[in-house]
Write a protein that holds these residues in place. Structure first.
Motif, PDB file in Angstrom:
ATOM      1  N   LYS A 291      -1.591  15.612  -4.985  1.00  0.00           N
ATOM      2  CA  LYS A 291      -2.746  16.451  -5.322  1.00  0.00           C
ATOM      3  C   LYS A 291      -3.772  15.754  -6.217  1.00  0.00           C
ATOM      4  CE  LYS A 291      -0.824  19.881  -3.182  1.00  0.00           C
ATOM      5  NZ  LYS A 291      -0.855  19.763  -1.753  1.00  0.00           N
ATOM      6  N   THR A 292      -3.351  14.736  -6.954  1.00  0.00           N
ATOM      7  CA  THR A 292      -4.271  14.038  -7.845  1.00  0.00           C
ATOM      8  C   THR A 292      -4.311  12.560  -7.501  1.00  0.00           C
ATOM      9  OG1 THR A 292      -2.535  13.650  -9.483  1.00  0.00           O
ATOM     10  CG2 THR A 292      -3.838  15.651  -9.749  1.00  0.00           C
TER      11      THR A 292
ATOM     12  N   ILE B 239       0.876  -1.166   0.000  1.00  0.00           N
ATOM     13  CA  ILE B 239       0.000   0.000   0.000  1.00  0.00           C
ATOM     14  C   ILE B 239       0.913   1.215   0.000  1.00  0.00           C
ATOM     15  CG2 ILE B 239      -1.703   1.358   1.285  1.00  0.00           C
ATOM     16  CD1 ILE B 239      -1.570  -2.277   1.970  1.00  0.00           C
ATOM     17  N   TYR B 240       0.894   1.947  -1.111  1.00  0.00           N
ATOM     18  CA  TYR B 240       1.679   3.170  -1.232  1.00  0.00           C
ATOM     19  C   TYR B 240       0.815   4.329  -0.740  1.00  0.00           C
ATOM     20  CZ  TYR B 240       4.503   0.367  -4.457  1.00  0.00           C
ATOM     21  OH  TYR B 240       5.279  -0.613  -5.028  1.00  0.00           O
TER      22      TYR B 240
ATOM     23  N   TYR C  22      -2.603   5.434  -2.387  1.00  0.00           N
ATOM     24  CA  TYR C  22      -3.508   5.988  -1.384  1.00  0.00           C
ATOM     25  C   TYR C  22      -3.102   7.432  -1.123  1.00  0.00           C
ATOM     26  CZ  TYR C  22      -5.599   6.832   3.188  1.00  0.00           C
ATOM     27  OH  TYR C  22      -6.292   7.375   4.236  1.00  0.00           O
ATOM     28  N   ASN C  23      -4.034   8.360  -1.250  1.00  0.00           N
ATOM     29  CA  ASN C  23      -3.752   9.763  -0.946  1.00  0.00           C
ATOM     30  C   ASN C  23      -3.977  10.001   0.536  1.00  0.00           C
ATOM     31  OD1 ASN C  23      -3.099  10.457  -3.524  1.00  0.00           O
ATOM     32  ND2 ASN C  23      -4.971  11.584  -3.965  1.00  0.00           N
ATOM     33  N   GLY C  24      -2.919  10.313   1.251  1.00  0.00           N
ATOM     34  CA  GLY C  24      -3.016  10.586   2.679  1.00  0.00           C
ATOM     35  C   GLY C  24      -1.922   9.864   3.443  1.00  0.00           C
ATOM     36  N   MET C  25      -1.982  10.021   4.745  1.00  0.00           N
ATOM     37  CA  MET C  25      -0.979   9.405   5.603  1.00  0.00           C
ATOM     38  C   MET C  25      -1.466   8.050   6.104  1.00  0.00           C
ATOM     39  SD  MET C  25       0.308  12.746   7.681  1.00  0.00           S
ATOM     40  CE  MET C  25       1.820  11.995   8.235  1.00  0.00           C
ATOM     41  N   ILE C  26      -0.539   7.187   6.422  1.00  0.00           N
ATOM     42  CA  ILE C  26      -0.873   5.896   7.022  1.00  0.00           C
ATOM     43  C   ILE C  26      -1.359   6.181   8.435  1.00  0.00           C
ATOM     44  CG2 ILE C  26       0.013   3.649   7.742  1.00  0.00           C
ATOM     45  CD1 ILE C  26       2.304   4.146   5.642  1.00  0.00           C
TER      46      ILE C  26
END
Length: 162
Positions: free
Chosen positions: A99-100, A92-93, A106-110
């Protein structure tokens, strides 16, 4: 510190080396379920572990969460993508400053919610955390808050990196 000392060496200086040691290695029991959490340069030990699993064709039950600010900072993606194809290894990256929407990212922090969503059996797993010291400490606290016992959390950090 290591790189700094190496950079200060002069011709004919002596280097002493010893055997590799430590406990930040794959467990001997191949049935143990694992979760790797890496931030930035902390991906380095996991790349070695995953390459070993590819080379030895070990399909362990392991999941990697790999956090970076942007896609351009992601290292060894080719190795982890190969591990997905050859041994079913899941990565899971997480991109914290993206921004896109990028497919497969995955956009965001773990965070705790992402761990619960992606690894529902997280309480049965051993966690390995590697990255900047602050990140490692924060994840230890998060995992303890999720009920993961301290003895199932192994950590390594890279001093001097923020």
């Amino acid at each position: 510190t290591y790189k700094r000392a190496l950079g200060l060496m002069k011709v004919n200086d002596t280097i002493s080396v010893s055997n590799l040691s430590g406990d930040f290695v794959l467990p001997r029991n191949k049935e143990k379920k694992l979760v790797f959490i890496a931030g930035g340069i902390g991906i380095t030990p996991f790349r070695s572990m995953v390459q070993y699993m590819i080379d030895s064709k070990e399909a362990r039950q392991a999941v990697l969460f790999y956090s970076n600010r942007t896609l351009g900072e992601v290292a060894y993606k080719d190795t982890f993508d190969r591990a997905q194809k050859e041994i079913g290894f899941k990565t899971i990256y997480a991109l914290s400053n993206n921004k896109t929407q990028i497919p497969g990212m995955y956009n965001g922090m773990i965070d705790a919610m992402l761990i619960i969503k992606e690894v529902p059996d997280y309480k049965e797993r051993t966690f390995y955390i590697s990255g900047p010291r602050g990140m490692v400490q924060a994840f230890k606290k998060t995992l303890k808050g999720l009920g993961v016992p301290w003895w199932r959390i192994k950590s390594d950090y890279f001093p001097g990196f923020a």
